[in-house]
Write a protein that holds these residues in place. Structure first.
Motif, PDB file in Angstrom:
ATOM      1  N   ASP A 176     -10.392   0.085   3.065  1.00 44.18           N
ATOM      2  CA  ASP A 176      -8.963   0.244   2.784  1.00 44.18           C
ATOM      3  C   ASP A 176      -8.422  -0.733   1.743  1.00 44.18           C
ATOM      4  O   ASP A 176      -7.469  -1.464   1.980  1.00 44.18           O
ATOM      5  N   LEU A 217      -6.110   4.338  -1.342  1.00 44.64           N
ATOM      6  CA  LEU A 217      -7.033   3.337  -0.823  1.00 44.64           C
ATOM      7  C   LEU A 217      -8.459   3.865  -0.867  1.00 44.64           C
ATOM      8  O   LEU A 217      -8.694   5.065  -0.917  1.00 44.64           O
ATOM      9  N   PRO A 229      -6.895  -1.123  -2.279  1.00 45.14           N
ATOM     10  CA  PRO A 229      -6.283  -0.298  -3.327  1.00 45.14           C
ATOM     11  C   PRO A 229      -7.333   0.080  -4.382  1.00 45.14           C
ATOM     12  O   PRO A 229      -8.059  -0.784  -4.883  1.00 45.14           O
ATOM     13  N   THR A 275       0.808  -1.209   0.000  1.00 47.72           N
ATOM     14  CA  THR A 275       0.000   0.000   0.000  1.00 47.72           C
ATOM     15  C   THR A 275       0.847   1.267   0.000  1.00 47.72           C
ATOM     16  O   THR A 275       0.309   2.349   0.090  1.00 47.72           O
ATOM     17  N   GLU A 314      -0.060   3.965  -2.575  1.00 46.95           N
ATOM     18  CA  GLU A 314      -1.280   3.532  -3.240  1.00 46.95           C
ATOM     19  C   GLU A 314      -2.464   4.227  -2.613  1.00 46.95           C
ATOM     20  O   GLU A 314      -2.547   4.345  -1.394  1.00 46.95           O
TER      21      GLU A 314
END
Length: 127
Positions: free
Chosen positions: A101, A55, A103, A50, A53
């Motif tokens: 949460d 979310l 991606p 993550t 990234e």
């Protein structure tokens, strides 16, 4: 586990849902699963990269068209760990957060994979 002599596949269903149509495959080989520690798939953590990234949350915003069948398809495509019974109960009060949460690129790809069913979902940016 299917009840025939040559069956090796181990299945898991949600409490109250005993129909194998709504089962998740725990392991294709029961003996292998036992020999590797009989891990509970609900307790395994899937690590997702993550860093950098964006979310989002996956939210059900429109009523289900096909009830449990729709939820099962969404659960499978998104690998949602919540049980089908909990998802069905939550789907009665919209909007309902199905998953947190995740991606955003994965979520968009999965919604596209759902086709028309994806129209009952939305994504909420969280970070």
């Amino acid at each position: 586990m299917p009840a025939h002599d040559d069956s090796t596949e181990l299945l898991q269903v949600d409490a109250g849902v005993m129909n194998p149509q709504f089962a998740s495959v725990v392991n294709k080989d029961f003996t292998n699963w036992i020999n590797n520690g009989a891990l509970n798939i609900d307790l395994e953590d899937v690590e997702v990269e993550t860093d950098n990234e964006q979310l989002c949350d996956l939210i059900l915003v429109h009523p289900l068209r096909e009830g449990t069948l729709d939820l099962k398809k969404i659960q499978e495509v998104f690998a949602i760990k919540k049980g089908l019974f909990d998802l069905l109960k939550g789907s009665k009060q919209l909007p309902f957060v199905l998953m947190k949460d995740i991606p955003i690129e994965v979520a968009r790809k999965n919604i596209k994979e759902l086709g028309e069913l994806g129209e009952i979902l939305t994504l909420s940016d969280v970070g």
